[in-house]
Design a protein around this motif. Structure first.
Motif, PDB file in Angstrom:
ATOM      1  N   TRP A 154       8.281  41.280  41.689  1.00 51.49           N
ATOM      2  CA  TRP A 154       7.070  40.669  41.146  1.00 51.49           C
ATOM      3  C   TRP A 154       7.429  39.449  40.304  1.00 51.49           C
ATOM      4  N   THR A 155       8.434  39.591  39.457  1.00 48.73           N
ATOM      5  CA  THR A 155       8.817  38.492  38.575  1.00 48.73           C
ATOM      6  C   THR A 155       9.359  37.319  39.380  1.00 48.73           C
ATOM      7  N   ARG A 156      10.144  37.624  40.400  1.00 48.02           N
ATOM      8  CA  ARG A 156      10.636  36.562  41.272  1.00 48.02           C
ATOM      9  C   ARG A 156       9.481  35.842  41.967  1.00 48.02           C
ATOM     10  N   ALA A 157       8.544  36.619  42.489  1.00 50.86           N
ATOM     11  CA  ALA A 157       7.415  36.021  43.221  1.00 50.86           C
ATOM     12  C   ALA A 157       6.596  35.115  42.315  1.00 50.86           C
ATOM     13  N   ARG A 158       6.364  35.563  41.088  1.00 51.96           N
ATOM     14  CA  ARG A 158       5.602  34.731  40.148  1.00 51.96           C
ATOM     15  C   ARG A 158       6.339  33.430  39.858  1.00 51.96           C
ATOM     16  N   GLY A 159       7.656  33.518  39.668  1.00 51.12           N
ATOM     17  CA  GLY A 159       8.435  32.310  39.412  1.00 51.12           C
ATOM     18  C   GLY A 159       8.433  31.370  40.597  1.00 51.12           C
ATOM     19  N   HIS A 160       8.571  31.928  41.794  1.00 49.58           N
ATOM     20  CA  HIS A 160       8.546  31.088  42.993  1.00 49.58           C
ATOM     21  C   HIS A 160       7.199  30.399  43.130  1.00 49.58           C
ATOM     22  N   GLU A 161       6.131  31.126  42.852  1.00 48.71           N
ATOM     23  CA  GLU A 161       4.784  30.551  42.956  1.00 48.71           C
ATOM     24  C   GLU A 161       4.605  29.398  41.975  1.00 48.71           C
ATOM     25  N   GLN A 162       5.090  29.585  40.759  1.00 49.35           N
ATOM     26  CA  GLN A 162       4.953  28.534  39.753  1.00 49.35           C
ATOM     27  C   GLN A 162       5.718  27.279  40.157  1.00 49.35           C
ATOM     28  N   HIS A 182       6.370  26.364  43.246  1.00 50.69           N
ATOM     29  CA  HIS A 182       5.653  25.782  44.377  1.00 50.69           C
ATOM     30  C   HIS A 182       4.415  25.006  43.923  1.00 50.69           C
ATOM     31  N   LEU A 183       3.621  25.622  43.036  1.00 53.46           N
ATOM     32  CA  LEU A 183       2.370  24.990  42.601  1.00 53.46           C
ATOM     33  C   LEU A 183       2.601  23.757  41.740  1.00 53.46           C
ATOM     34  N   SER A 184       3.712  23.742  41.018  1.00 52.41           N
ATOM     35  CA  SER A 184       3.992  22.611  40.126  1.00 52.41           C
ATOM     36  C   SER A 184       4.725  21.475  40.822  1.00 52.41           C
ATOM     37  N   GLY A 185       5.187  21.735  42.034  1.00 50.02           N
ATOM     38  CA  GLY A 185       5.909  20.698  42.762  1.00 50.02           C
ATOM     39  C   GLY A 185       7.327  20.487  42.263  1.00 50.02           C
ATOM     40  N   GLN A 186       7.874  21.427  41.528  1.00 48.14           N
ATOM     41  CA  GLN A 186       9.238  21.300  41.022  1.00 48.14           C
ATOM     42  C   GLN A 186      10.245  21.482  42.159  1.00 48.14           C
ATOM     43  N   THR A 187      11.456  21.046  41.900  1.00 47.01           N
ATOM     44  CA  THR A 187      12.544  21.278  42.850  1.00 47.01           C
ATOM     45  C   THR A 187      12.878  22.767  42.867  1.00 47.01           C
ATOM     46  N   ALA A 188      13.025  23.316  44.048  1.00 45.13           N
ATOM     47  CA  ALA A 188      13.333  24.736  44.155  1.00 45.13           C
ATOM     48  C   ALA A 188      14.664  25.039  43.475  1.00 45.13           C
ATOM     49  N   PRO A 189      14.759  26.167  42.747  1.00 45.06           N
ATOM     50  CA  PRO A 189      16.000  26.516  42.063  1.00 45.06           C
ATOM     51  C   PRO A 189      17.093  26.879  43.062  1.00 45.06           C
ATOM     52  N   LYS A 190      18.335  26.798  42.596  1.00 41.70           N
ATOM     53  CA  LYS A 190      19.464  27.126  43.460  1.00 41.70           C
ATOM     54  C   LYS A 190      19.598  28.633  43.637  1.00 41.70           C
ATOM     55  N   TYR A 191      19.259  29.403  42.565  1.00 43.87           N
ATOM     56  CA  TYR A 191      19.387  30.854  42.598  1.00 43.87           C
ATOM     57  C   TYR A 191      18.160  31.500  41.975  1.00 43.87           C
ATOM     58  N   ASN A 192      17.955  32.786  42.272  1.00 48.11           N
ATOM     59  CA  ASN A 192      16.955  33.565  41.544  1.00 48.11           C
ATOM     60  C   ASN A 192      17.361  33.668  40.075  1.00 48.11           C
ATOM     61  N   GLU A 193      16.357  33.621  39.186  1.00 50.00           N
ATOM     62  CA  GLU A 193      16.632  33.726  37.759  1.00 50.00           C
ATOM     63  C   GLU A 193      17.122  35.111  37.380  1.00 50.00           C
TER      64      GLU A 193
END
Length: 478
Positions: free
Chosen positions: A331-339, A341-352
């Motif tokens: 759930w926490t990963r999905a929320r971070g990925h969504e944020q 995506h919606l903000s247009g940021q560069t995708a992270p290299k690894y899961n937090e």
């Protein structure tokens, strides 16, 4: 008794907060881990347990479970929280018998042990009479689990319509406060070895004069309760507790989903939790499914607030911590990925967050939440021997190298080969040892059927529909 767990792979966090896995032997003498080394020779009087290539982990810690509700398992899985309150808390619960409580409590504790959950913070909210309380406590003692048993200071509604009414509150208050002193008389120890200890569940803050609650919780603390626990879902209840000077390191709030909507770094509710040393019991499976709000476990970790995981109602959720670990992580990963995506940021290299982080929430994090980190939560010399051994040749685990990933993402209770609590084996070769499960299951089915016959689905639906019509949206939590 003394046991030598030989040839296993230990997977644990350390007291220095490091995730480690390594091959070693573990010597258990009495209730304590006395030695961990690459090789320990067996001596007379020590039973050798072959753990070759198996994983040895700390026992899982459940920081919020309504254990007796195992007698209602599988009957409430599709309910909203509002629906649950009306159908269960305000209807069925007031009619359960001591025998129904007893078998539900015993089965619930055994279910936990089967899945490697060795410690439970049991929010027992069916203390309807002294007989109900004693039934739950006797079953808890017999189960072999380590339990902080928290009977709830509350009474049942005596009328639901046209408005809810608590006609037995005075009577309940009198005997519950009297028993508070009785349960706490031995320093909160409810078994001679301290395996079962006394806590207090208190959901009444915010209803009626605050002075009444201040006095009740003062008496509870003076009586030696180990933990005070309460539900916090939506609304500023944390600030009510803070302003009444009721928070402290002995307080565990379940859920705290309100905090998910308060991301500001200086938010006063988050600050109140951290400054007081109070803890959160996150239960992501039912928080997501029953409309509590969003889970906050990793938000708590990020902010330095004590946090563990819990099952909540065993009538609704699975009884293992594995599910909670992977659900809160994903759930926490999905929320971070969504944020991102919606903000247009560069995708992270690894899961937090990774598997070891989730594993910590279910072990050492839970131990910290209930202030038992000096005794349990890690595999270390001097700690209590609350241990779990996983069969790594099982269908689920064969071929997995990383035990943290294996436990969090692939394990089930069927992969738990051995469980030890306080140095006593409570599950061996995949079988529970403290009770005959076939007999427990037989009585559990019978008692559950009696409840269903008294409260058929049609009756419960009629009660809920009538309440919802009079109170659109159902009970409110603010």
């Amino acid at each position: 008794m003394a046991y030598l767990l030989k040839g296993g792979i230990i997977a644990t966090f350390t007291s220095e907060n490091k995730a480690v896995s390594y091959k070693a032997d573990v010597l258990v003498e009495g209730s304590t881990i006395t030695k961990i080394a690459a090789k320990i020779d067996a001596t007379p009087g020590v039973e050798v347990l072959d753990c070759t290539d198996k994983w040895i982990t700390p026992g899982m810690v459940d920081t919020h479970r309504h254990t007796f509700m195992t007698v209602l398992r599988g009957s409430q899985c599709d309910w909203l929280l509002t629906e649950y309150l009306v159908k269960m808390s305000w209807s069925i619960q007031g009619a359960v018998t001591p025998d129904e409580v007893r078998i539900g409590q015993l089965a619930g504790c055994l279910d936990a042990l089967h899945a490697g959950v060795t410690t439970l913070l049991d929010h027992f909210h069916a203390a309807l009479t002294p007989a109900h309380a004693e039934a739950a406590l006797s079953a808890t003692r017999a189960s072999g689990a380590r339990v902080i048993w928290c009977p709830a200071r509350q009474s049942q509604p005596t009328r639901l319509f046209p408005n809810i009414e608590y006609g037995k509150e005075e009577e309940a208050h009198e005997w519950q406060m009297r028993m508070l002193k009785e349960w706490g008389k031995d320093g909160g120890k409810l078994t001679a070895d301290g395996r079962v200890t006394f806590g207090w569940a208190y959901d009444l803050v915010g209803a009626g004069p605050i002075e009444v609650h201040q006095e009740a919780l003062k008496e509870a603390r003076q009586a030696g309760v180990a933990i005070i626990t309460a539900h916090v879902v939506q609304g500023p209840r944390i600030l009510v507790w803070r302003d009444a000077r009721l928070l402290g390191p002995d307080v565990v709030f379940s859920h705290c989903t309100e905090l998910a909507d308060h991301p500001a770094p200086d938010d006063e509710m988050w600050a109140a939790m951290k400054d007081s040393g109070s803890a959160i019991a996150a239960t992501p499976e039912d928080e997501l499914g029953m409309a509590h709000g969003n889970p906050v476990a990793f938000d708590a970790v990020r902010r330095g607030v004590k946090c563990g995981l819990g099952i909540d109602a065993t009538s609704i959720n699975s009884g293992d911590i594995f599910t909670q670990m992977r659900m809160t992580l994903q759930w926490t990963r999905a929320r971070g990925h969504e944020q991102v995506h919606l903000s247009g940021q560069t995708a992270p290299k690894y899961n937090e967050w990774n598997s070891a982080d989730a594993f910590r929430l279910g072990t050492l994090g839970g131990a910290e939440a209930v202030n038992l980190q000096h005794l349990i939560g890690t595999v270390e010399v001097g700690k209590k021997a609350d241990l779990v051994v996983f069969d790594t040749s099982s269908v689920n685990l064969a071929g997995i190298v990383d035990p943290f990933q294996g436990v969090v993402f692939h394990a089930t209770g069927e992969d738990v080969e051995l469980v030890m609590v306080d140095g006593e084996i409570v599950k061996r070769n995949g079988k529970l040892t403290k009770a005959n499960w076939t007999e427990v299951a037989r009585e559990l089915r019978q008692r559950a059927q009696h409840i269903r016959e008294r409260f058929p689905d049609e009756m419960l639906q009629e009660i809920w529909s009538k309440y919802y019509e009079q109170h659109p949206g159902g009970p409110q939590f603010r």
